[in-house]
Design a protein around this motif. Structure first.
Motif, PDB file in Angstrom:
ATOM      1  N   VAL A  69       0.880  -1.098   0.134  1.00 36.19           N
ATOM      2  CA  VAL A  69      -0.175  -0.167  -0.054  1.00 36.19           C
ATOM      3  C   VAL A  69       0.829   1.358  -0.036  1.00 36.19           C
ATOM      4  O   VAL A  69       0.692   2.415  -0.758  1.00 36.19           O
ATOM      5  N   ALA A  70       1.894   1.117   0.795  1.00 37.79           N
ATOM      6  CA  ALA A  70       2.971   2.140   0.792  1.00 37.79           C
ATOM      7  C   ALA A  70       4.149   2.230  -0.242  1.00 37.79           C
ATOM      8  O   ALA A  70       4.452   3.276  -0.503  1.00 37.79           O
ATOM      9  N   ARG A  71       4.723   1.083  -0.518  1.00 35.69           N
ATOM     10  CA  ARG A  71       5.801   0.817  -1.069  1.00 35.69           C
ATOM     11  C   ARG A  71       5.748  -0.114  -2.316  1.00 35.69           C
ATOM     12  O   ARG A  71       5.170  -0.941  -1.933  1.00 35.69           O
ATOM     13  N   PRO A  72       6.455  -0.119  -3.263  1.00 33.98           N
ATOM     14  CA  PRO A  72       6.712  -1.168  -4.317  1.00 33.98           C
ATOM     15  C   PRO A  72       7.197  -2.283  -3.715  1.00 33.98           C
ATOM     16  O   PRO A  72       8.281  -2.303  -2.742  1.00 33.98           O
ATOM     17  N   VAL A  73       6.614  -3.555  -3.797  1.00 28.22           N
ATOM     18  CA  VAL A  73       6.932  -4.916  -3.220  1.00 28.22           C
ATOM     19  C   VAL A  73       7.528  -5.954  -4.347  1.00 28.22           C
ATOM     20  O   VAL A  73       6.145  -5.975  -4.967  1.00 28.22           O
ATOM     21  N   ARG A  74       8.549  -6.405  -4.267  1.00 33.48           N
ATOM     22  CA  ARG A  74       8.741  -7.088  -5.482  1.00 33.48           C
ATOM     23  C   ARG A  74       9.735  -8.438  -5.051  1.00 33.48           C
ATOM     24  O   ARG A  74      10.508  -8.083  -4.579  1.00 33.48           O
ATOM     25  N   PRO A  75       9.045  -9.656  -5.389  1.00 36.74           N
ATOM     26  CA  PRO A  75       7.689  -9.872  -5.864  1.00 36.74           C
ATOM     27  C   PRO A  75       6.833  -9.395  -5.106  1.00 36.74           C
ATOM     28  O   PRO A  75       6.733  -9.313  -3.909  1.00 36.74           O
ATOM     29  N   GLY A  76       5.471  -9.581  -5.772  1.00 36.93           N
ATOM     30  CA  GLY A  76       4.304  -8.909  -5.001  1.00 36.93           C
ATOM     31  C   GLY A  76       3.809  -9.957  -4.393  1.00 36.93           C
ATOM     32  O   GLY A  76       3.971 -11.263  -4.493  1.00 36.93           O
ATOM     33  N   ALA A  77       2.904  -9.711  -3.319  1.00 37.67           N
ATOM     34  CA  ALA A  77       2.356 -10.609  -2.441  1.00 37.67           C
ATOM     35  C   ALA A  77       1.289 -11.858  -3.334  1.00 37.67           C
ATOM     36  O   ALA A  77       1.522 -12.971  -2.726  1.00 37.67           O
ATOM     37  N   ALA A  78       0.835 -11.541  -4.414  1.00 34.10           N
ATOM     38  CA  ALA A  78       0.021 -12.542  -5.052  1.00 34.10           C
ATOM     39  C   ALA A  78       0.847 -13.725  -5.340  1.00 34.10           C
ATOM     40  O   ALA A  78       0.671 -14.867  -5.503  1.00 34.10           O
ATOM     41  N   ALA A  79       2.237 -13.562  -6.039  1.00 34.02           N
ATOM     42  CA  ALA A  79       3.100 -14.332  -6.528  1.00 34.02           C
ATOM     43  C   ALA A  79       3.574 -15.161  -5.394  1.00 34.02           C
ATOM     44  O   ALA A  79       3.883 -16.494  -5.451  1.00 34.02           O
ATOM     45  N   VAL A  80       4.008 -14.615  -4.348  1.00 30.41           N
ATOM     46  CA  VAL A  80       4.392 -15.275  -3.042  1.00 30.41           C
ATOM     47  C   VAL A  80       3.364 -16.125  -2.569  1.00 30.41           C
ATOM     48  O   VAL A  80       3.691 -17.189  -2.024  1.00 30.41           O
TER      49      VAL A  80
END
Length: 377
Positions: A69-80
């Motif tokens: 919500v606040a920062r780019p997260v890579r990889p995204g939660a959906a992939a994890v």
């Protein structure tokens, strides 16, 4: 190793880890010592970081979603989240057109009763929280299958048919926010007791057809996820030369640690580049490489120098000086607080001008350390 790669490129780093002795936390600029689900800790991390990643696939996906919500997260939660659940993971592989071993999902007594007989003998794997051979049981018939599911607590599981395995391999790809994809050469792997023991990478380690299929399959899996970051996909090569996917790891992977010493760009630098939105250059391997995983067992040899059983004696430091005297030896110890059997403590990569030289040196290093020889299947 990821922290060091980021710092070498001039970045400040922050690590959230519940372990007070976290090796990454000790070398980072900031160590947020709290649980992965702690809201205040996550807020501190988001306040410090411009981009966030995970090194451990069992970090709760909702925590990554919260951070995004606040920062780019890579990889995204959906992939994890997909990588954390074998049922969803296999469904994703199938949707990408990548072959899996025949399998059945077991979540209810009804599904247990409907397991096709041609899936036995097989391996029962818990759908969640299984890694390094944990949560897996070989079963030969329905009676053993029922008992194994009972011993697993009747949690959701996947039953995979045992296949005629020739060897195992993995492919590491990196995909950027712009869709650019690069990859390392396919890696031939040997596991012992479900834990990676040896990785070998050189021009002749895997025949061309399965190597090309493994790379294309790994890229298809990453594309299907719209993945951003470094992804490792593990495969089984069967006795007839065909390929089936085993699992994926949404992070830099143990089987890719050799890239630190045998490539011009490591898997860790590529992960930093995906986080920072930097160009992804195709990595080039400059030396044949063989990597030995170093487990805590090495600190507890079965006998002392006189040949007497050690029993419950204190850990004994392995012969690092002798190992480092070998040509092309690159020792990486992870700074973990204490050795214990089965714990990954480090790795040793051997490089050289040709694979015969590298194998010879690796055999000698294995003998010095008390590792099983030969190093191949």
């Amino acid at each position: 190793m990821l922290v060091h790669a980021a710092q070498r490129m001039g970045y400040l780093t922050a690590v959230l880890d519940p372990d007070a002795d976290s090796p990454a936390g000790r070398v980072s600029h900031h160590h947020i010592h709290t649980d992965y689900t702690d809201i205040d800790g996550l807020a501190r991390l988001a306040g410090l970081a411009d981009a966030i990643t995970t090194e451990f696939e069992n970090v709760p996906a909702p925590s990554l979603e919260h951070l995004a919500v606040a920062r780019p997260v890579r990889p995204g939660a959906a992939a994890v989240a997909i990588a954390q659940d074998r049922v969803r993971e296999k469904s994703h592989f199938v949707s990408c057109g990548v072959d899996c071993a025949p399998y059945a999902v077991i979540e209810t007594d009804e599904q247990m009763a409907l397991v096709p007989p041609n899936l036995l003998p097989g391996i029962l794997k818990t759908a969640r929280l299984g890694y390094d051979g944990k949560g897996q049981q070989r079963v030969s018939d329905r009676e053993e299958l029922a008992a194994a599911w009972e011993s697993a607590g009747q949690v959701p599981c996947v039953l995979e048919k045992l296949m005629p395995l020739d060897y195992e391999c993995s492919v590491i790809v990196a995909r950027g926010q712009d869709g650019q994809v690069v990859h390392f050469p396919p890696q031939r792997n040997l596991h012992r007791n479900g834990i990676l023991a040896v990785t070998e990478v050189h021009a002749q380690n895997i025949p061309e057809a399965p190597a090309r299929l493994a790379v294309n399959s790994a890229i298809a899996i990453a594309e299907g996820l719209q993945y951003v970051g470094v992804l490792c996909v593990e495969f089984f090569v069967l006795s007839d030369g065909s390929l089936v996917v085993n699992e994926m790891a949404p992070r830099p992977h143990n089987s890719g640690h050799w890239t630190l010493d045998a490539c011009d760009v490591s898997q860790f630098e590529l992960q930093v580049r995906t986080l920072a939105g930097l160009p992804l250059t195709a990595p080039r391997q400059h030396s044949p490489a063989l990597m030995l995983n170093l487990l805590g067992d090495l600190w507890f040899p079965d006998v002392d120098t006189a040949g007497a059983p050690r029993g419950a004696q204190a850990p004994v430091e392995p012969r690092w000086a002798d190992v480092l005297a070998l040509p092309g030896a690159h020792l990486h110890l992870y700074g973990k607080a204490g050795a214990r059997r089965g714990r990954k403590m480090g790795h040793l990569t051997l490089t050289g001008d040709d694979i015969e030289q590298v194998r010879s040196t690796a055999d000698f290093a294995a003998a010095l350390l008390g590792l099983p020889i030969p190093l191949s299947e």
